[in-house]
Design a protein around this motif. Structure first.
Motif, PDB file in Angstrom:
ATOM      1  N   TRP A 122       1.088  -1.518  -0.170  1.00 31.70           N
ATOM      2  CA  TRP A 122       0.026   0.115   0.047  1.00 31.70           C
ATOM      3  C   TRP A 122       0.562   1.053  -0.064  1.00 31.70           C
ATOM      4  O   TRP A 122       2.443   0.949   0.852  1.00 31.70           O
ATOM      5  N   SER A 123       0.290   2.549  -0.456  1.00 31.32           N
ATOM      6  CA  SER A 123       1.112   3.059  -0.503  1.00 31.32           C
ATOM      7  C   SER A 123       0.270   4.285  -0.184  1.00 31.32           C
ATOM      8  O   SER A 123       0.030   5.090  -0.550  1.00 31.32           O
ATOM      9  N   ASP A 124       0.959   6.237   0.297  1.00 36.20           N
ATOM     10  CA  ASP A 124      -0.096   6.776   0.606  1.00 36.20           C
ATOM     11  C   ASP A 124      -1.122   6.869  -0.519  1.00 36.20           C
ATOM     12  O   ASP A 124       0.130   7.339  -1.844  1.00 36.20           O
ATOM     13  N   GLY A 125      -1.925   7.875  -0.442  1.00 37.37           N
ATOM     14  CA  GLY A 125      -2.517   8.134  -1.423  1.00 37.37           C
ATOM     15  C   GLY A 125      -3.526   7.387  -2.008  1.00 37.37           C
ATOM     16  O   GLY A 125      -4.870   7.697  -2.189  1.00 37.37           O
ATOM     17  N   GLU A 126      -3.907   5.986  -1.390  1.00 40.80           N
ATOM     18  CA  GLU A 126      -4.466   5.403  -1.917  1.00 40.80           C
ATOM     19  C   GLU A 126      -5.398   5.076  -0.990  1.00 40.80           C
ATOM     20  O   GLU A 126      -5.496   5.177   0.078  1.00 40.80           O
ATOM     21  N   ASP A 127      -6.637   4.377  -1.189  1.00 38.85           N
ATOM     22  CA  ASP A 127      -7.538   4.280  -0.007  1.00 38.85           C
ATOM     23  C   ASP A 127      -6.883   3.037   0.791  1.00 38.85           C
ATOM     24  O   ASP A 127      -6.574   1.894   0.315  1.00 38.85           O
ATOM     25  N   ASP A 128      -6.767   3.468   1.739  1.00 38.98           N
ATOM     26  CA  ASP A 128      -5.625   2.508   3.336  1.00 38.98           C
ATOM     27  C   ASP A 128      -7.066   1.375   3.625  1.00 38.98           C
ATOM     28  O   ASP A 128      -6.187   0.696   3.947  1.00 38.98           O
ATOM     29  N   ASN A 129      -8.128   1.070   3.009  1.00 39.79           N
ATOM     30  CA  ASN A 129      -9.207  -0.457   2.659  1.00 39.79           C
ATOM     31  C   ASN A 129      -7.409  -1.493   1.753  1.00 39.79           C
ATOM     32  O   ASN A 129      -7.660  -3.065   2.227  1.00 39.79           O
ATOM     33  N   TYR A 130      -6.713  -1.045   0.958  1.00 40.33           N
ATOM     34  CA  TYR A 130      -6.073  -1.740   0.135  1.00 40.33           C
ATOM     35  C   TYR A 130      -4.759  -2.793   1.483  1.00 40.33           C
ATOM     36  O   TYR A 130      -3.916  -3.440   0.724  1.00 40.33           O
ATOM     37  N   GLY A 131      -4.622  -1.860   2.509  1.00 41.41           N
ATOM     38  CA  GLY A 131      -3.667  -2.120   3.161  1.00 41.41           C
ATOM     39  C   GLY A 131      -4.046  -2.598   4.211  1.00 41.41           C
ATOM     40  O   GLY A 131      -3.067  -2.835   5.119  1.00 41.41           O
ATOM     41  N   SER A 132      -5.192  -4.086   3.935  1.00 45.02           N
ATOM     42  CA  SER A 132      -5.925  -3.941   5.575  1.00 45.02           C
ATOM     43  C   SER A 132      -4.689  -5.295   5.714  1.00 45.02           C
ATOM     44  O   SER A 132      -4.997  -5.868   4.589  1.00 45.02           O
ATOM     45  N   MET A 133      -4.220  -5.934   6.946  1.00 47.68           N
ATOM     46  CA  MET A 133      -4.154  -7.408   7.031  1.00 47.68           C
ATOM     47  C   MET A 133      -4.948  -8.064   7.389  1.00 47.68           C
ATOM     48  O   MET A 133      -6.001  -7.631   7.679  1.00 47.68           O
ATOM     49  N   VAL A 134      -4.948  -9.420   6.730  1.00 45.44           N
ATOM     50  CA  VAL A 134      -5.662  -9.797   6.917  1.00 45.44           C
ATOM     51  C   VAL A 134      -4.794 -11.511   7.531  1.00 45.44           C
ATOM     52  O   VAL A 134      -3.588 -11.017   7.732  1.00 45.44           O
ATOM     53  N   VAL A 135      -5.507 -11.867   8.586  1.00 43.54           N
ATOM     54  CA  VAL A 135      -5.239 -12.944   9.512  1.00 43.54           C
ATOM     55  C   VAL A 135      -5.806 -13.821   9.430  1.00 43.54           C
ATOM     56  O   VAL A 135      -7.255 -14.563   9.455  1.00 43.54           O
ATOM     57  N   LYS A 136      -4.940 -15.025   9.136  1.00 45.81           N
ATOM     58  CA  LYS A 136      -5.999 -16.224   9.589  1.00 45.81           C
ATOM     59  C   LYS A 136      -5.022 -16.927  11.141  1.00 45.81           C
ATOM     60  O   LYS A 136      -3.761 -17.328  11.362  1.00 45.81           O
ATOM     61  N   VAL A 137      -6.609 -18.005  11.771  1.00 43.75           N
ATOM     62  CA  VAL A 137      -5.730 -17.937  12.893  1.00 43.75           C
ATOM     63  C   VAL A 137      -6.611 -19.383  12.929  1.00 43.75           C
ATOM     64  O   VAL A 137      -7.237 -19.652  12.905  1.00 43.75           O
ATOM     65  N   SER A 138      -5.481 -20.635  13.556  1.00 41.03           N
ATOM     66  CA  SER A 138      -6.026 -22.095  13.275  1.00 41.03           C
ATOM     67  C   SER A 138      -5.572 -23.131  14.343  1.00 41.03           C
ATOM     68  O   SER A 138      -4.460 -22.332  15.219  1.00 41.03           O
ATOM     69  N   ASP A 139      -6.659 -23.557  15.028  1.00 43.10           N
ATOM     70  CA  ASP A 139      -5.598 -24.436  16.151  1.00 43.10           C
ATOM     71  C   ASP A 139      -6.975 -25.868  15.329  1.00 43.10           C
ATOM     72  O   ASP A 139      -7.821 -26.574  16.081  1.00 43.10           O
ATOM     73  N   GLY A 140      -5.761 -26.527  14.791  1.00 39.67           N
ATOM     74  CA  GLY A 140      -6.372 -27.605  13.946  1.00 39.67           C
ATOM     75  C   GLY A 140      -7.299 -27.601  12.864  1.00 39.67           C
ATOM     76  O   GLY A 140      -7.434 -26.616  12.411  1.00 39.67           O
ATOM     77  N   SER A 141      -8.946 -28.186  13.130  1.00 41.59           N
ATOM     78  CA  SER A 141     -10.309 -28.102  11.960  1.00 41.59           C
ATOM     79  C   SER A 141     -10.126 -26.641  12.448  1.00 41.59           C
ATOM     80  O   SER A 141     -11.030 -25.573  11.467  1.00 41.59           O
ATOM     81  N   ALA A 142     -10.596 -25.671  13.506  1.00 44.27           N
ATOM     82  CA  ALA A 142     -11.231 -24.946  14.155  1.00 44.27           C
ATOM     83  C   ALA A 142     -10.098 -24.103  13.425  1.00 44.27           C
ATOM     84  O   ALA A 142      -8.838 -23.392  14.158  1.00 44.27           O
ATOM     85  N   SER A 143     -10.595 -23.091  12.493  1.00 43.94           N
ATOM     86  CA  SER A 143      -9.959 -22.442  11.772  1.00 43.94           C
ATOM     87  C   SER A 143     -10.623 -20.573  11.373  1.00 43.94           C
ATOM     88  O   SER A 143     -11.682 -20.590  11.280  1.00 43.94           O
TER      89      SER A 143
END
Length: 243
Positions: A122-143
């Motif tokens: 992401w770069s300054d001037g873009e919609d900051d939605n484009y820089g959103s952190m994406v997270v995956k959490v998992s404990d076996g199949s619980a994800s």
């Protein structure tokens, strides 16, 4: 998934520790709703806070959380290191520089959960939605996969970076039609889909198009605006919805 109005706040608990992915809004003249919801769950301190991006409905409650947990570790995408909105939120919450971790994507452990983070360029001037952190959490199949306000373009860029398959998907951008593309939903292939949005919100979230996509892929949808807090427990190696 905390029902904090039009915004995101997701609480993860394991082995006596608590982590928040986003902290919801701070309505003018009112205590941020995330504080009351944490107390209702018996949470008096948070160990880790992940901030997906600097929109007020995702970072507004940070000061309230930090008052409860002045030593919590805060993580945010490195692309927002010089972003005025993010820095204002951190400053308002009195987050010390030693507490903040600027991440470009990492893998770690939180209690029983493996946590994997991906951050989009992401770069300054873009919609900051484009820089959103994406997270995956998992404990076996619980994800779980959560994407902040990431639009479909970011979802598509992330497809090959990780095995995104998960039991629960947190629909991007509160169920907006600009997120949760058919390709992304197919990659995650969840059982449950969660919409975090405010009752009768002025944006029309969740969009009918998103709900139709979910229906086509057999995803069971739950909404904070209609159901309140949505809680899952890990049981028998999977996430089970609490009723």
């Amino acid at each position: 998934f905390l029902a904090i109005g039009q915004g995101d706040a997701t609480l993860l608990q394991s082995q006596g520790r608590s982590m928040l992915i986003d902290v919801g809004p701070a309505p003018p003249g009112a205590v941020p709703p995330v504080a009351a919801h944490l107390r209702a769950f018996g949470v008096d301190r948070v160990d880790v806070v992940l901030l997906s991006h600097p929109d007020a409905d995702h970072v507004g409650g940070l000061a309230a959380v930090m008052r409860m947990s002045p030593d919590a570790r805060v993580e945010a995408p490195v692309c927002f290191r010089d972003d005025a909105k993010m820095l204002d939120a951190l400053d308002h919450a009195h987050v010390r520089s030693s507490q903040i971790v600027w991440t470009n994507g990492e893998r770690g452990q939180f209690g029983d959960f493996q946590v994997q983070v991906r951050c989009h360029p992401w770069s300054d001037g873009e919609d900051d939605n484009y820089g959103s952190m994406v997270v995956k959490v998992s404990d076996g199949s619980a994800s779980l996969v959560t994407t902040g306000d990431a639009p479909s373009d970011e979802e598509l860029d992330l497809l090959g970076q990780l095995d995104w398959h998960a039991e629960i998907i947190h629909f991007g951008h509160h169920g907006s039609k600009t997120a949760s593309s058919p390709a992304w939903l197919a990659a995650v292939h969840p059982v449950y889909g969660i919409v975090s949005c405010g009752r009768n919100n002025r944006y029309g979230h969740p969009h009918e198009q998103t709900l139709e996509r979910a229906k086509e892929q057999g995803i069971e949808v739950h909404r904070t605006d209609r159901e309140g807090d949505i809680e899952f427990d890990v049981a028998h190696g999977r996430f089970e919805l609490e009723h």
